[in-house]
Design an enzyme around this catalytic site. Sequence first.
Site, PDB file in Angstrom:
ATOM      1  N   ASP A 167       0.824  -1.219   0.000  1.00 10.28           N
ATOM      2  CA  ASP A 167       0.000   0.000   0.000  1.00 10.28           C
ATOM      3  C   ASP A 167       0.855   1.265   0.000  1.00 10.28           C
ATOM      4  OD1 ASP A 167      -1.986  -1.850   0.158  1.00 10.28           O
ATOM      5  OD2 ASP A 167      -2.698  -1.288   2.134  1.00 10.28           O
ATOM      6  N   ASP A 188      -0.425  -4.535  -3.651  1.00  8.54           N
ATOM      7  CA  ASP A 188      -1.459  -3.496  -3.791  1.00  8.54           C
ATOM      8  C   ASP A 188      -0.852  -2.105  -3.605  1.00  8.54           C
ATOM      9  OD1 ASP A 188      -3.154  -5.709  -3.926  1.00  8.54           O
ATOM     10  OD2 ASP A 188      -3.690  -5.573  -1.809  1.00  8.54           O
TER      11      ASP A 188
END
Length: 325
Positions: A167, A188
């Site tokens: 992230d 991600d």
Amino acid sequence: MYRFLVSLLGLVAGTTYAAPVPEVSSMNAVRNGPPPGCLTVGPAGQHHTVGAALSALGSSPSPACIYIAQGTYKEKVVINYKGALTLYGETSDTSSYKGNAVTITHTISDDAGTLDDSATLQVKSNDFKMYNINVVNGYGPGKQALALSADANHLGFYGCQFRGYQDTVFTKTGTQFFSKCLIQGSVDYIFGGGSAWFHQCDIRSTAPGYITASGREKADNSWLAFDHCTISGASGVNLKEKVFLGRPWRPLARVIYQNSDLSDVVSPKGWSPMAKGATPLFYEFKNSGAGSNTSKREFLSPIAAAVTRESVLGNDAAQWVDARY
């Protein structure tokens, strides 16, 4: 050594420095002094931390700027200024992230309380620009740990680096433009529900994983759009066919890679499932490179033409995106 001196007269009178150094107006230039009117951060600056300079701006809604001299600044930075704000980092080449001399770094995960709390740089203010600054969250594997939380409209990042693991860049809400930036991570590491355009950026994976996790939840205008980018592994890492272009964090995820160079790190399947019941819109258009073959793709939707910057960022994009980039 950067070329600025802070005078006692300037401090008393409230000016930022005695001899302004004009901001460069062209690419491929050195920036080693503050543009006129900027507060200064560094060993010889008015402030020794970015946070202190932000506090000094107070609550004025007037446009402002901060120049950060060469160095590593170990702090969490929250941008919550009421007016348009620009941060400039010292660099040997304003056209790229490769000459950046300023790094803001922080090592904390979502154990801090929320995703936003983990961010090294948290932007809550509209009309924010940042040039030639590296932003790092050094936490590593195992936790969500943001380098950037972008939670506002009309944010521009030029020649910057964003490095993390999981992230890295959170396009939480609003509209963001990234140009000639490096974005690095594994899981991600570009995600969120905002609408972001990545122009000529280098996207680098450090381990097997997923580049994007779009958080689009309703049929709005939000995209994660990669245009003329390069997709590869970080230097020295062998990730052949081990990286997915993305997976849906929310049911209506929407991502496009167009006119980009996809290396052999990209899995032949391209995309991966995640959110239950998701009907994602995953697009690829006129890409090149060893990882661009779409014959084995899963979850890929057809598209007849490339999307435009304005369709992603709004018809007013030309008014807030720096045309030099």
